[in-house]
Motif scaffolding. Sequence first.
Motif, short mmCIF file in Angstrom:
data_model
loop_
_atom_site.label_atom_id
_atom_site.label_comp_id
_atom_site.label_asym_id
_atom_site.label_seq_id
_atom_site.Cartn_x
_atom_site.Cartn_y
_atom_site.Cartn_z
N PRO A 131 -1.50 -13.89 -11.58
CA PRO A 131 -1.87 -13.17 -10.36
C PRO A 131 -1.91 -11.66 -10.59
N SER A 132 -2.59 -10.97 -9.70
CA SER A 132 -2.57 -9.51 -9.71
C SER A 132 -1.22 -9.03 -9.18
N ALA A 133 -0.95 -7.75 -9.35
CA ALA A 133 0.31 -7.20 -8.84
C ALA A 133 0.41 -7.36 -7.33
N LYS A 134 -0.68 -7.13 -6.60
CA LYS A 134 -0.63 -7.26 -5.15
C LYS A 134 -0.44 -8.71 -4.75
N SER A 189 0.82 -1.22 0.00
CA SER A 189 0.00 0.00 0.00
C SER A 189 0.85 1.26 0.00
N ASP A 190 2.08 1.15 0.49
CA ASP A 190 2.96 2.31 0.56
C ASP A 190 3.79 2.51 -0.70
N LEU A 191 3.70 1.61 -1.67
CA LEU A 191 4.48 1.74 -2.89
C LEU A 191 3.95 2.87 -3.75
N SER A 192 4.84 3.49 -4.49
CA SER A 192 4.43 4.54 -5.43
C SER A 192 3.73 3.91 -6.63
N SER A 193 2.98 4.73 -7.35
CA SER A 193 2.28 4.22 -8.53
C SER A 193 3.27 3.71 -9.57
N GLU A 194 4.43 4.33 -9.64
CA GLU A 194 5.45 3.88 -10.60
C GLU A 194 5.95 2.48 -10.26
N VAL A 195 6.23 2.25 -8.98
CA VAL A 195 6.72 0.94 -8.55
C VAL A 195 5.62 -0.11 -8.71
N ILE A 196 4.38 0.25 -8.36
CA ILE A 196 3.27 -0.69 -8.55
C ILE A 196 3.15 -1.08 -10.01
N GLY A 197 3.39 -0.12 -10.91
CA GLY A 197 3.38 -0.44 -12.33
C GLY A 197 4.43 -1.47 -12.70
N PRO A 218 11.23 -8.39 2.30
CA PRO A 218 10.53 -8.29 1.02
C PRO A 218 11.22 -7.30 0.09
N LEU A 219 11.11 -7.57 -1.20
CA LEU A 219 11.69 -6.67 -2.19
C LEU A 219 10.82 -5.42 -2.32
N THR A 220 11.44 -4.32 -2.71
CA THR A 220 10.70 -3.12 -3.05
C THR A 220 10.58 -2.99 -4.56
N VAL A 221 11.72 -2.94 -5.22
CA VAL A 221 11.72 -2.89 -6.68
C VAL A 221 11.34 -4.26 -7.24
#
Length: 244
Positions: free
Chosen positions: A88-91, A59-67, A108-111
Amino acid sequence: MALIRSSLLSDITGSIGGTTYARARGGSYARNRTVPINPKTQNQDYVRGMFGTVSSMYSDLSSEVIGQWQAWASQLRVHNRLGEEYTPSAKQAYVMSGVNLMQVGLSPLTVAPTATDGPAFDIGKLAIVAEQDSNQLSTLTYTDLSGQVLAQGAIAQIRFSPPQIAARGQSYRNQVRGSMQSIPGHTTFGTPFNALALAQGLFGGGVPVRALSGQVIVSGIRLVRTDNGLASNWLYKTVEIVNT
């Protein structure tokens, strides 16, 4: 719980009699209707805590990273209980990766990762020896016979049952899989690894575990890739306890 593939039943939701029908990303499923309970075992809290932590991180990831995670997830193929592939979905991908890594002591990874392959190994190349001395478990040793059990950049995770009497038709795998507290940790198996201390901590309160020749120990093993958090299937091996 069972997944359903039926043109007549696939759109049903809700409860009929003692059965509840629902749908998820992996397909429609049916389960027994039960009164909700909230067990407070140490392992339940441990697993729920990991899922909650990783979900909050997503939930704290930026929209760019979620992409980036969406792009990675679109390349994955995971399986439901019927063995059918789905994306699967991104989440879902982020939580799956993060929880797998946390279970082997990593963050957990961020990127989003780039590799989309999960680890695989041949359990036939892993020798497990269980011995007893004076009616006490004396060794529970895992040895890589080929040097190729572990894929590069993967960590092995093990779990096992207490010594028990062999019984025809008994589902040892379900016993081990359902006993999540029997995931004691991880090791690389680069050299023979004796899990005796782990067994004593799990089943003996830190003291020797009673074991007899002819009893069996069932062990589950899986690998987790450290660069993407993808895990292999759990593979199981039943080992007869012998005299030292």
